[in-house]
Structure formats: C-alpha cells, structure tokens
Design an enzyme around this catalytic site. Structure first.
Site, short mmCIF file in Angstrom:
data_model
loop_
_atom_site.label_atom_id
_atom_site.label_comp_id
_atom_site.label_asym_id
_atom_site.label_seq_id
_atom_site.Cartn_x
_atom_site.Cartn_y
_atom_site.Cartn_z
CG ASP A 177 30.61 44.88 37.91
OD1 ASP A 177 31.60 44.42 37.30
OD2 ASP A 177 30.30 44.54 39.06
CG ASP A 205 35.04 34.17 39.58
OD1 ASP A 205 35.94 34.98 39.30
OD2 ASP A 205 33.87 34.28 39.16
#
Lengths: 251, 193
Positions: free
Chosen positions: A11, A130
């Site tokens: 990330d 997602d």
C-alpha cells in the site's frame, strides 16, 4: 508447467509504503523501491502497488515511483489505485509498469475496460473486484469495500472478462483482514466460470490458506500484504510448502 | 557497444532499457534507419496487438528494414511473433523472418497465459549457463508451435516455442527483462553474442 503466483501487495501513500512493515534489514522501511527489491530477491513472483493517496500530485508521484521501481526490480509489477483514464494508464505503462489494476473506475465507466484493452492489450489490464457476501449473494463494493453497488460478483466478473480484462483480482471483504483464509468457494466459482486468471486476495493468515486458495479455490495467484510485511510467512518457506502439496511454484 | 531498441510505439520499453542498464550497458530507443543499421545489437520489443503493431511498423518503414538487418536482433514477446509469417491476432501478415504462423491458444485454457513457466530443450549461446526447466515470465494469448527454428520449448496445453533462432535473428516469447536473474542472464548472453 505454468506455476501459481505469490504476490505481495504494497500500500502506497504519497510515494511511501503505509502499512507498517517489519523488516529489520530495511534501511528505510517506508521506501517502496527497497521493499520491492527485497521481495523480488526473496522469490515473489510479482508485486502489486496499491496507491491510496488522495492528493493533487498523486498522479505524478505514482508515475515517479513506477519509474524508480522499474529501474531496480526485475520481476513484473502491477499498479492500482485511482486510475481512471487511458492517459493515466499510458504514463504508468510507459514508465515501466507491466499491468494496471482498475476498480471503482471500471464500475462507474465499464467501457473504460474496452478502451484500455484495445489500446494496450488485455494482458496488462487487471480488474480488481471487492465483494462482500450479503444474505447469500456476493455484492460488489466500491471505495475499499465501503460502498455497496447493485452488481453481483459473478455477473460483473463475466462482463469484465467480455470487455477485455486480462485478469481479475478478487478481494473478499468478508475475509480481508481476518487471517482466516481466502474465500475459496467464491474463488472456485469464478475460476470455473471465467477463462482468464483469477488472483485471490483477502484472508491470508497461514501457509495452509495459500494451499487451499490454489487447491480448493482454484486460484491462479494469491495476493497478501501483512503476512509478508510482518514476516509471519517467508515467501521461500511458503513455496516449499506449496510444492510439498504438489502445487507448481517457481522455486 | 551500440544497442538499439526499435521504437515504433509499442508498449513497455522502459523496463528493457533499465534491464540493459543494470547489466552495465546503455541502449538507445530509436526508429532511425541509419542508427538501427549502425547498432551492434538490436532489440525488437513489443507489447500489444499484432495487426496494429504491424501497421505501426509499416508506417515507419521498419517492416522492410528489420528483415534486412545483419547484426544480432532479439525480438521479445510480440516482437518475436511479428518476426513470423502470419498471426491469427488481427489476421495479419508478419515480417516472415521465421516462416511459421502464430496461433491462438486453445479456449480450454485460461488465456492470456500469465506467469512463470519453464523452458526446456535449450540450445544456442543465448541460453548459455541457463539450466533446463528454468522459469521465465510470460504474458501472451498467441503462440508459435514447435518448428525447425525452435531453440526453447514450454508447455501450456500444447508444447510450443518459447524461443526461435534463424541466422542472426533471435526471438523469445518470454520477457527476459522481467524474468529475474535468469532473464537478465539471457539478455546478457544476447548482448555478448
């Protein structure tokens, strides 16, 4: 034989890694380039950089980062986060990214997948999905899994494939962060219904979870972050375990 | 040593440039005929779709230049496929350096093939010190069957050519610039031919 891929995910915020990483041998734990090089040397098959910054300069910062990663790293990498146009993708690929991953922008503008695939080729377009299991139905979510849509995971995945995606990165919001294993049932269904590779994401906690994702979930690749960043699982050990379970890996 | 990477607007060239730099060489990105002819080694990259890439080659007259080159030339991925006679991708003719067709993988497989696969039956100096069954990184939907020019094979549903050679022309289906240390060694072997 084509091997199953192990993919650490980093990330990134403002050009730096965010999630705490526990690498004592790192000079600068926040430097994605150094971390990426270590992963490449330790047997990672591929890397994913997910940019979560929300600043004005994020496009330029990300493009710079991609260039620095490409300079140092000799394995393929994918870049995702906030990519919403042909121009965004053009600069990232030109700077050395192998693939880009799009998520919310594909839901908002599905034709973007077609435009990207026809300009750059399906092989470099990953669509990230997602989804959360709600009342027996897998519902696609946006904004890091916070906002539900009307879309069914399997229908959306099929549409994404038809529009030219080269690969799907499926994150189960039910499993993400739990360290209880991947969403193998949904993965297996995706893998059997689609003809493009599926990357499993969300839920990795043990080596057995990776075995299950490949053997039960029929995934082509498995992605994880914290188990690698905190050295709970060493990639080399993981690959030995996978090979012991007759899963083809690059060792 | 002068290394030219042929620039015709196709794909991820930066990574090849960086890989060459990591090996201690410099490469120029060019579509200039004289510069390409004068280079000691020529790299012909390619990522994208075959028929549109062929159009770009024709527009810059590189389609007539490349087959006439006499120094070692290395086609990578789509570059290798474009060196063949014909591709099913966009039903296009190629440069016909290798007189073989490029075919689409069977629908029973996941296409594109993405990831690390093994290479075997290795021959020629570009695979010097590369072990049989070494892993390389591949991303492709089309392939070249085994033929007389095959210098490495892999298996994905079928046995196919992961590398080709004819005279001074080499082609690799995999990405040496993305295939870790083995890939860099293969690239180095080519540059040292």
């Amino acid at each position: 034989m084509l091997t199953k891929r192990i993919i650490p995910c980093l990330d990134i915020k403002n050009g730096r890694t965010v999630k705490g990483v526990n690498f004592v041998d790192l000079r600068d734990a926040g430097d994605p380039v150094e971390l990426a090089a270590i992963y490449a040397a330790s047997g990672a098959d591929e890397l994913v950089f997910l940019d979560i910054s929300a600043t004005e300069e994020r496009r330029r910062t990300l493009a710079d980062l991609v260039l620095r990663v490409a300079e140092k790293v000799n394995i393929p990498f994918t870049v995702g986060g906030g990519i919403s146009s042909v121009e965004d993708v053009d600069i990232l690929l030109q700077n050395g990214a192998d693939k880009v991953s799009i998520n919310s922008s594909a839901v908002k503008d599905p034709d973007l997948i077609n435009r990207l695939a026809s300009k750059f080729g399906s092989q470099c377009i990953t669509v990230a999905i997602d989804a959360k299991l709600i009342d027996g139905k897998w519902i696609v979510h946006l904004v890091g899994g916070k906002v539900p849509t009307e879309l069914d995971l399997f229908e959306w995945a099929k549409e994404v494939e038809k529009r030219g995606a080269g690969e799907i990165l499926f994150t189960s919001m039910n499993n993400d962060g739990t360290k209880n294993g991947f969403a193998n049932e949904a993965l297996a269904k995706l893998s059997s219904e689609l003809n493009i590779p599926i990357i499993a994401s969300g839920g990795a906690g043990t080596m057995q979870h990776f075995c299950d994702a490949f053997l039960v979930g029929k995934a082509d690749a498995a992605l994880a972050a914290s188990v690698f960043h905190f050295k709970e699982i060493e990639i080399n050990d993981l690959k030995i375990e996978l090979r012991n379970n007759k899963i083809p890996v690059r060792l | 040593m002068k290394i030219a990477i042929i620039d015709y607007g196709a794909g991820n060239i930066q990574s090849i440039k960086f890989a060459i730099k990591r090996l201690g060489f410099e490469a120029v990105l060019t579509n200039d005929e004289d510069e390409i002819k004068a280079a000691d080694k020529v790299i012909f990259p390619g990522v994208g779709e075959a028929s549109s890439a062929m159009k770009m080659l024709r527009n810059s007259k590189l389609d007539t230049l490349i087959p006439k080159l006499t120094q070692p030339v290395l086609g990578i991925c789509l570059g290798m496929q474009l060196m063949c006679a014909h591709s099913e991708e966009g039903d296009t003719t190629g440069l016909s350096i290798f007189e073989v067709p490029v075919l689409k993988f069977n629908n029973s497989l996941k296409v594109p093939q993405i990831g690390w696969n093994q290479i075997t039956n290795l021959s020629t100096p570009i695979f010097s010190e590369i072990k049989e069954l070494e892993y390389v990184y591949l991303v492709h939907s089309y392939y070249v069957a085994e033929c007389d020019e095959t210098i490495a094979t892999s298996e994905y549903g079928v046995k196919y050519s992961t590398a080709l050679k004819k005279d001074n022309f080499y082609g690799v289906q995999f990405h040496p610039e993305k295939s870790s240390d083995a890939g860099e060694k293969i690239l180095k072997n080519f540059l040292e031919l």
